[in-house]
Design a protein around this motif. Structure first.
Motif, PDB file in Angstrom:
ATOM      1  N   MET A  40       0.831  -1.203   0.000  1.00  0.00           N
ATOM      2  CA  MET A  40       0.000   0.000   0.000  1.00  0.00           C
ATOM      3  C   MET A  40       0.868   1.256   0.000  1.00  0.00           C
ATOM      4  O   MET A  40       0.609   2.196  -0.752  1.00  0.00           O
ATOM      5  CB  MET A  40      -0.914   0.012   1.228  1.00  0.00           C
ATOM      6  CG  MET A  40      -2.016  -0.982   1.200  1.00  0.00           C
ATOM      7  SD  MET A  40      -2.921  -0.936   2.776  1.00  0.00           S
ATOM      8  CE  MET A  40      -4.202  -2.128   2.438  1.00  0.00           C
ATOM      9  N   ALA A  41       1.891   1.264   0.829  1.00  0.00           N
ATOM     10  CA  ALA A  41       2.787   2.425   0.903  1.00  0.00           C
ATOM     11  C   ALA A  41       3.500   2.636  -0.431  1.00  0.00           C
ATOM     12  O   ALA A  41       3.622   3.765  -0.914  1.00  0.00           O
ATOM     13  CB  ALA A  41       3.794   2.239   2.029  1.00  0.00           C
ATOM     14  N   ARG A  42       3.934   1.558  -1.046  1.00  0.00           N
ATOM     15  CA  ARG A  42       4.639   1.651  -2.338  1.00  0.00           C
ATOM     16  C   ARG A  42       3.698   2.197  -3.414  1.00  0.00           C
ATOM     17  O   ARG A  42       4.073   3.054  -4.208  1.00  0.00           O
ATOM     18  CB  ARG A  42       5.181   0.277  -2.726  1.00  0.00           C
ATOM     19  CG  ARG A  42       5.796   0.167  -4.087  1.00  0.00           C
ATOM     20  CD  ARG A  42       7.154   0.780  -4.270  1.00  0.00           C
ATOM     21  NE  ARG A  42       8.147   0.304  -3.340  1.00  0.00           N
ATOM     22  CZ  ARG A  42       9.193   1.046  -2.970  1.00  0.00           C
ATOM     23  NH1 ARG A  42       9.369   2.257  -3.444  1.00  0.00           N
ATOM     24  NH2 ARG A  42      10.070   0.581  -2.125  1.00  0.00           N
ATOM     25  N   THR A  43       2.465   1.711  -3.433  1.00  0.00           N
ATOM     26  CA  THR A  43       1.488   2.154  -4.430  1.00  0.00           C
ATOM     27  C   THR A  43       1.136   3.631  -4.246  1.00  0.00           C
ATOM     28  O   THR A  43       0.972   4.352  -5.231  1.00  0.00           O
ATOM     29  CB  THR A  43       0.216   1.292  -4.340  1.00  0.00           C
ATOM     30  OG1 THR A  43       0.567  -0.075  -4.588  1.00  0.00           O
ATOM     31  CG2 THR A  43      -0.838   1.726  -5.342  1.00  0.00           C
ATOM     32  N   CYS A  44       1.012   4.070  -3.014  1.00  0.00           N
ATOM     33  CA  CYS A  44       0.579   5.444  -2.731  1.00  0.00           C
ATOM     34  C   CYS A  44       1.740   6.431  -2.646  1.00  0.00           C
ATOM     35  O   CYS A  44       1.517   7.643  -2.682  1.00  0.00           O
ATOM     36  CB  CYS A  44      -0.203   5.479  -1.424  1.00  0.00           C
ATOM     37  SG  CYS A  44      -1.757   4.573  -1.529  1.00  0.00           S
ATOM     38  N   GLY A  45       2.950   5.942  -2.539  1.00  0.00           N
ATOM     39  CA  GLY A  45       4.103   6.829  -2.389  1.00  0.00           C
ATOM     40  C   GLY A  45       4.790   7.136  -3.706  1.00  0.00           C
ATOM     41  O   GLY A  45       4.312   6.767  -4.785  1.00  0.00           O
ATOM     42  N   ARG A  46       5.913   7.810  -3.587  1.00  0.00           N
ATOM     43  CA  ARG A  46       6.711   8.124  -4.774  1.00  0.00           C
ATOM     44  C   ARG A  46       7.315   6.838  -5.333  1.00  0.00           C
ATOM     45  O   ARG A  46       7.719   5.968  -4.576  1.00  0.00           O
ATOM     46  CB  ARG A  46       7.866   9.069  -4.404  1.00  0.00           C
ATOM     47  CG  ARG A  46       7.467  10.433  -3.998  1.00  0.00           C
ATOM     48  CD  ARG A  46       8.668  11.346  -3.683  1.00  0.00           C
ATOM     49  NE  ARG A  46       9.745  10.704  -2.953  1.00  0.00           N
ATOM     50  CZ  ARG A  46      10.977  10.487  -3.465  1.00  0.00           C
ATOM     51  NH1 ARG A  46      11.290  10.863  -4.667  1.00  0.00           N
ATOM     52  NH2 ARG A  46      11.904   9.900  -2.743  1.00  0.00           N
ATOM     53  N   PRO A  47       7.419   6.733  -6.652  1.00  0.00           N
ATOM     54  CA  PRO A  47       7.973   5.511  -7.247  1.00  0.00           C
ATOM     55  C   PRO A  47       9.390   5.191  -6.755  1.00  0.00           C
ATOM     56  O   PRO A  47       9.744   4.029  -6.612  1.00  0.00           O
ATOM     57  CB  PRO A  47       7.970   5.808  -8.744  1.00  0.00           C
ATOM     58  CG  PRO A  47       6.901   6.832  -8.924  1.00  0.00           C
ATOM     59  CD  PRO A  47       6.895   7.659  -7.665  1.00  0.00           C
ATOM     60  N   ALA A  48      10.196   6.203  -6.473  1.00  0.00           N
ATOM     61  CA  ALA A  48      11.580   5.971  -6.057  1.00  0.00           C
ATOM     62  C   ALA A  48      11.748   5.965  -4.536  1.00  0.00           C
ATOM     63  O   ALA A  48      12.874   5.959  -4.038  1.00  0.00           O
ATOM     64  CB  ALA A  48      12.478   7.049  -6.668  1.00  0.00           C
ATOM     65  N   ALA A  49      10.661   5.950  -3.783  1.00  0.00           N
ATOM     66  CA  ALA A  49      10.747   6.021  -2.321  1.00  0.00           C
ATOM     67  C   ALA A  49      11.509   4.830  -1.750  1.00  0.00           C
ATOM     68  O   ALA A  49      11.325   3.695  -2.180  1.00  0.00           O
ATOM     69  CB  ALA A  49       9.348   6.089  -1.726  1.00  0.00           C
ATOM     70  N   LYS A  50      12.349   5.119  -0.788  1.00  0.00           N
ATOM     71  CA  LYS A  50      13.078   4.068  -0.060  1.00  0.00           C
ATOM     72  C   LYS A  50      12.260   3.646   1.161  1.00  0.00           C
ATOM     73  O   LYS A  50      11.245   4.264   1.480  1.00  0.00           O
ATOM     74  CB  LYS A  50      14.444   4.590   0.348  1.00  0.00           C
ATOM     75  CG  LYS A  50      15.298   4.950  -0.863  1.00  0.00           C
ATOM     76  CD  LYS A  50      16.732   5.142  -0.450  1.00  0.00           C
ATOM     77  CE  LYS A  50      17.651   5.568  -1.563  1.00  0.00           C
ATOM     78  NZ  LYS A  50      17.470   5.041  -2.848  1.00  0.00           N
ATOM     79  N   ASP A  51      12.690   2.591   1.840  1.00  0.00           N
ATOM     80  CA  ASP A  51      11.919   2.038   2.957  1.00  0.00           C
ATOM     81  C   ASP A  51      11.627   3.055   4.053  1.00  0.00           C
ATOM     82  O   ASP A  51      10.545   3.039   4.637  1.00  0.00           O
ATOM     83  CB  ASP A  51      12.640   0.831   3.560  1.00  0.00           C
ATOM     84  CG  ASP A  51      12.417  -0.436   2.755  1.00  0.00           C
ATOM     85  OD1 ASP A  51      11.574  -0.432   1.839  1.00  0.00           O
ATOM     86  OD2 ASP A  51      13.085  -1.438   3.052  1.00  0.00           O
ATOM     87  N   THR A  52      12.561   3.950   4.351  1.00  0.00           N
ATOM     88  CA  THR A  52      12.323   4.931   5.407  1.00  0.00           C
ATOM     89  C   THR A  52      11.165   5.858   5.038  1.00  0.00           C
ATOM     90  O   THR A  52      10.317   6.167   5.877  1.00  0.00           O
ATOM     91  CB  THR A  52      13.595   5.753   5.690  1.00  0.00           C
ATOM     92  OG1 THR A  52      14.646   4.849   6.052  1.00  0.00           O
ATOM     93  CG2 THR A  52      13.381   6.739   6.820  1.00  0.00           C
ATOM     94  N   GLU A  53      11.095   6.283   3.793  1.00  0.00           N
ATOM     95  CA  GLU A  53       9.986   7.135   3.348  1.00  0.00           C
ATOM     96  C   GLU A  53       8.668   6.362   3.370  1.00  0.00           C
ATOM     97  O   GLU A  53       7.630   6.892   3.780  1.00  0.00           O
ATOM     98  CB  GLU A  53      10.263   7.672   1.949  1.00  0.00           C
ATOM     99  CG  GLU A  53       9.243   8.665   1.465  1.00  0.00           C
ATOM    100  CD  GLU A  53       9.593   9.271   0.121  1.00  0.00           C
ATOM    101  OE1 GLU A  53       8.661   9.732  -0.563  1.00  0.00           O
ATOM    102  OE2 GLU A  53      10.790   9.281  -0.257  1.00  0.00           O
ATOM    103  N   LEU A  54       8.698   5.119   2.966  1.00  0.00           N
ATOM    104  CA  LEU A  54       7.489   4.292   3.011  1.00  0.00           C
ATOM    105  C   LEU A  54       7.047   4.077   4.464  1.00  0.00           C
ATOM    106  O   LEU A  54       5.849   4.097   4.761  1.00  0.00           O
ATOM    107  CB  LEU A  54       7.731   2.953   2.326  1.00  0.00           C
ATOM    108  CG  LEU A  54       8.103   3.023   0.839  1.00  0.00           C
ATOM    109  CD1 LEU A  54       8.426   1.628   0.311  1.00  0.00           C
ATOM    110  CD2 LEU A  54       7.008   3.681   0.027  1.00  0.00           C
TER     111      LEU A  54
END
Length: 143
Positions: A57-71
């Motif tokens: 869910m976090a990956r789908t809703c976040g920035r495509p290049a987001a790293k785990d800390t941002e997710l």
């Protein structure tokens, strides 16, 4: 970030909330005698849903290049919103038992975020929840 090789049992405040049709639980854990709740503990409660769904869910809703800390920040802010604002809140308990199963994912924030230093996710169980409280819910959105 690291994997959670050991389970964890706690007692305290628990928020149960729905996100994209799935019920999740959010509580805190203390790493020392200060008892400041420096660890956010979040996991799915809906039967058949596993903890990687939360990260999807976090990956789908976040920035495509987001790293785990941002997710992890995205995940924590969803739980915090449910706790503070009542957004999609199903239940709120002030003193409830919970168990985080072995497995899951742990992330340490570079700086305190939403009053937490760590996020531990995994399959979660909360004492005393009814089947209605953990059931899959209709959602306009799917991730």
């Amino acid at each position: 970030m690291s994997s959670n090789d050991q389970g964890l049992t706690g007692q305290g405040r628990v928020t149960v909330f729905a996100m994209f049709g799935t019920a999740f639980g959010y509580s805190t854990h203390h790493l020392d005698e200060r008892r400041i709740g420096d660890v956010a503990v979040i996991g799915p409660l809906t039967p058949g849903v596993e903890w990687p769904r939360l990260w999807q869910m976090a990956r789908t809703c976040g920035r495509p290049a987001a790293k785990d800390t941002e997710l992890a920040r995205w995940i924590l802010i969803q739980a915090t919103r449910a706790f503070v604002c009542g957004s999609n809140r199903i239940a709120q308990f002030h003193d409830q038992g919970w168990t985080l199963e072995p497995g899951g994912k742990r992330v340490t924030f570079e700086a305190t975020y939403a009053n937490r230093d760590h996020l531990w996710t995994g399959n979660l169980a909360v004492d005393g929840l009814s089947p209605d409280q953990v059931a899959e819910r209709p959602s306009h959105y799917r991730t």
